[in-house]
Design an enzyme around this catalytic site. Structure first.
Site, short mmCIF file in Angstrom:
data_model
loop_
_atom_site.label_atom_id
_atom_site.label_comp_id
_atom_site.label_asym_id
_atom_site.label_seq_id
_atom_site.Cartn_x
_atom_site.Cartn_y
_atom_site.Cartn_z
N TYR A 160 54.18 -4.63 50.27
CA TYR A 160 53.92 -5.98 50.74
C TYR A 160 55.08 -6.44 51.60
O TYR A 160 56.24 -6.34 51.18
CB TYR A 160 53.74 -6.96 49.57
CG TYR A 160 52.35 -7.53 49.58
CD1 TYR A 160 51.94 -8.34 50.63
CD2 TYR A 160 51.43 -7.22 48.58
CE1 TYR A 160 50.65 -8.83 50.67
CE2 TYR A 160 50.14 -7.70 48.62
CZ TYR A 160 49.75 -8.51 49.68
OH TYR A 160 48.47 -8.99 49.74
N GLU B 180 54.96 -9.54 53.85
CA GLU B 180 54.62 -10.77 54.59
C GLU B 180 55.84 -11.28 55.33
O GLU B 180 56.95 -11.33 54.77
CB GLU B 180 54.14 -11.84 53.61
CG GLU B 180 52.72 -11.61 53.13
CD GLU B 180 52.26 -12.72 52.20
OE1 GLU B 180 53.09 -13.55 51.80
OE2 GLU B 180 51.06 -12.73 51.88
N ASP C 88 42.68 -9.05 77.48
CA ASP C 88 42.30 -8.19 76.37
C ASP C 88 42.22 -6.77 76.91
O ASP C 88 41.24 -6.37 77.54
CB ASP C 88 40.94 -8.65 75.79
CG ASP C 88 40.50 -7.78 74.63
OD1 ASP C 88 41.08 -6.69 74.44
OD2 ASP C 88 39.56 -8.18 73.92
N THR D 9 43.86 -2.96 71.26
CA THR D 9 43.67 -2.13 70.07
C THR D 9 44.52 -0.88 70.24
O THR D 9 44.86 -0.49 71.37
CB THR D 9 42.19 -1.70 69.89
OG1 THR D 9 41.75 -1.06 71.09
CG2 THR D 9 41.30 -2.89 69.59
N LYS E 106 42.10 3.36 70.82
CA LYS E 106 41.19 3.87 71.86
C LYS E 106 41.95 4.93 72.68
O LYS E 106 42.45 5.87 72.09
CB LYS E 106 40.64 2.70 72.66
CG LYS E 106 39.81 1.73 71.77
CD LYS E 106 39.08 0.69 72.57
CE LYS E 106 38.13 -0.14 71.73
NZ LYS E 106 38.77 -1.20 70.96
N ARG F 210 43.66 2.96 63.81
CA ARG F 210 42.84 1.77 64.04
C ARG F 210 43.74 0.56 63.85
O ARG F 210 44.45 0.47 62.84
CB ARG F 210 41.71 1.68 63.02
CG ARG F 210 40.73 2.79 63.04
CD ARG F 210 39.45 2.37 62.38
NE ARG F 210 38.76 1.46 63.26
CZ ARG F 210 38.10 1.83 64.34
NH1 ARG F 210 38.01 3.09 64.67
NH2 ARG F 210 37.51 0.94 65.09
N1 PLP Z 1 38.39 -6.35 72.49
C1 PLP Z 1 37.72 -5.42 73.18
C2 PLP Z 1 37.68 -5.50 74.68
C3 PLP Z 1 37.07 -4.38 72.50
O1 PLP Z 1 36.40 -3.47 73.20
C4 PLP Z 1 37.14 -4.34 71.09
C5 PLP Z 1 36.49 -3.27 70.33
O2 PLP Z 1 35.92 -2.36 70.81
C6 PLP Z 1 37.83 -5.36 70.42
C7 PLP Z 1 38.44 -6.35 71.15
C8 PLP Z 1 37.85 -5.44 68.94
O3 PLP Z 1 38.57 -4.45 68.35
P1 PLP Z 1 38.36 -4.16 66.78
O4 PLP Z 1 37.07 -3.45 66.66
O5 PLP Z 1 39.57 -3.35 66.43
O6 PLP Z 1 38.35 -5.48 66.08
#
Ligand code: PLP
Length: 419
Positions: free
Chosen positions: A60, A62, A206, A232, A235, A241
């Site tokens: 843990y 936090e 994003d 993320t 990928k 993950r």
């Molecule tokens: N943002 C984009 C552009 C994504 O393609 C994805 C997932 O494929 C996410 C956010 C969300 O990621 P997660 O599935 O890890 O929550």
């Protein structure tokens, strides 16, 4: 080397829980036996998996390094500090937070840092490539904020930057999100920055899909343009993950507080450590070669699928993924996905821009090259894969023969080789 590591001991899983052990082995067989063309997936390295399967899962922690709410964090502090330093260095970012549990959690933190419920957020339409977390009504982002959606031009299938500006001027969003889940082309971050500046909005990029290509230095980075970059780690980047956030120093406090304690509790320290490992791997010249090949392979795959009669959405790809309109083959996206699945080729149905079909059916498929590139495949294999996808869709009765050909490809380029 005989390391004193107390970690993944598969025999103990087999004896304690044979049912789950069976699932793990079955999944490994599936990965080894078929082609993984899901654009958002990859095959993490043994080093990443070792960190993930370690005793760091117990801790843990936090808070943040040096400022924890629990004792005993000296060791995990080091992992997080190393990871943060690597992320900052690799992406040239002023601040990094590696604690988001996922991409959705990273995006939630961005909303939490800058928006109040009811604020207007301008983001890409889910039906044209945006993500669920960019304002879909079934997601918190669409329920608690006021989403306004931009899309692509019907003639080019490229982001309509004039529409982005017009909508921003009309709706004065608090936040603009650039980034998508099914957009194969480069995004003009400077254009988004200019619009954000014009209306005084925060610009969030994003970069979940393409951050690995930025790490590999094959596509431009959003970092110099964005207030915040969410992504993320699993990928193209090929880590565990999870999610992460980069931001300008002026937003560091707001972002850190938005992650913990506002939207999350204790960080997953095994995952944070595994992210650090992946960031180290991604900083190598070998990874740059990998990222270069990912893009070349996606282009080759798109060309091959076009030769099989599919229409390449937007006319091509600059990234790791391609979107194909499968209507010329007289199938829906869902049917194409099913037929490929029968032939051990895993890909996903996808809506194409202005799709007449509902999302659960879709007129397209999305294919990605990250996993097959990790397996060492290059352009000649992409041409072969395209032929196999075409055959699987056109001749479902031949699924067995296609699967056999897939087996020959994966035998030559195995996922997780046995030695
Ligand atoms: N943002 C984009 C552009 C994504 O393609 C994805 C997932 O494929 C996410 C956010 C969300 O990621 P997660 O599935 O890890 O929550």
């Amino acid at each position: 080397m005989n390391t004193p590591f107390w970690g993944p001991d598969f025999d103990s899983l087999v004896s304690t829980d044979p049912e789950i052990a069976d699932v793990v082995l079955g999944e490994l067989d599936r990965l080894r036996g078929g082609l993984q063309l899901i654009a958002s997936e990859n095959l993490a390295s043994p080093a990443v998996l070792a960190a993930l399967g370690s005793t760091l899962s117990n801790k843990y922690a936090e808070g943040y390094p040096g400022r924890r709410y629990y004792g005993g964090c000296e060791r995990v502090d080091v992992a997080e500090e190393i990871g943060i330093a690597r992320a900052r260095e690799l992406f040239g970012a002023e601040h990094a937070n590696l604690q988001p549990h996922s991409g959705a959690s990273a995006n939630l933190a961005a909303y939490a840092a800058f928006c109040e419920p009811g604020d207007v957020v301008l983001a890409m339409d889910l039906k044209q490539g945006g993500h669920l977390t960019h304002g879909s009504p079934v997601n918190l982002s669409g329920r608690w904020f006021e989403p306004v959606a931009y899309g692509v031009r019907q003639d080019t299938e490229l982001i309509d930057y004039d529409q982005v500006r017009d909508l921003a001027l009309e709706h004065r969003p608090r936040m603009i999100i650039a980034g998508a889940t099914a957009y194969p082309r480069l995004i003009d971050f400077a254009a988004f920055r200019a619009v954000a500046d014009e209306v005084g909005a925060i610009l969030v990029v994003d970069a979940a899909h393409f951050i690995g290509l930025v790490a590999g230095k094959v596509i431009p980075s959003p970092v110099p343009f964005a207030d915040v970059v969410t992504f993320t780690t699993h990928k193209v980047l090929r880590g565990p993950r999870g999610g992460a956030i980069l931001c300008r120093a002026e937003h560091a406090k707001a972002i850190d507080k938005a992650v913990f304690p506002f939207t999350q509790g204790g960080p997953l320290m095994h995952s944070v450590a595994a992210k650090a490992v992946a960031l180290k791997e991604a900083a190598t010249t070998e990874f740059q070669g990998y990222a270069t090949q990912v893009v070349a392979n996606a282009a080759a795959l798109a060309r091959g699928l076009e030769a099989e009669g599919m229409r390449v959405v937007s006319g091509g790809t600059d990234t790791h993924l391609a979107l194909l309109d499968v209507r010329p083959l007289d199938v829906t996206g869902a049917e194409a996905e099913r037929r490929c699945g029968d032939a051990t080729i895993t890909l996903n149905k996808n809506a194409i821009p202005f799709d007449p079909e509902p999302p659960a059916v879709g007129s397209g498929i999305r294919v990605g090259s990250p996993s097959v590139t990790t397996q060492g495949m290059t352009e000649p294999e992409m041409a072969e894969i395209a032929r196999l996808v075409g055959r699987a869709i056109r001749e479902p009765a031949q699924a067995g023969q296609v699967a056999a050909a897939v087996g020959r490809l994966t035998a030559a380029h195995p996922a997780y080789p046995r030695d």
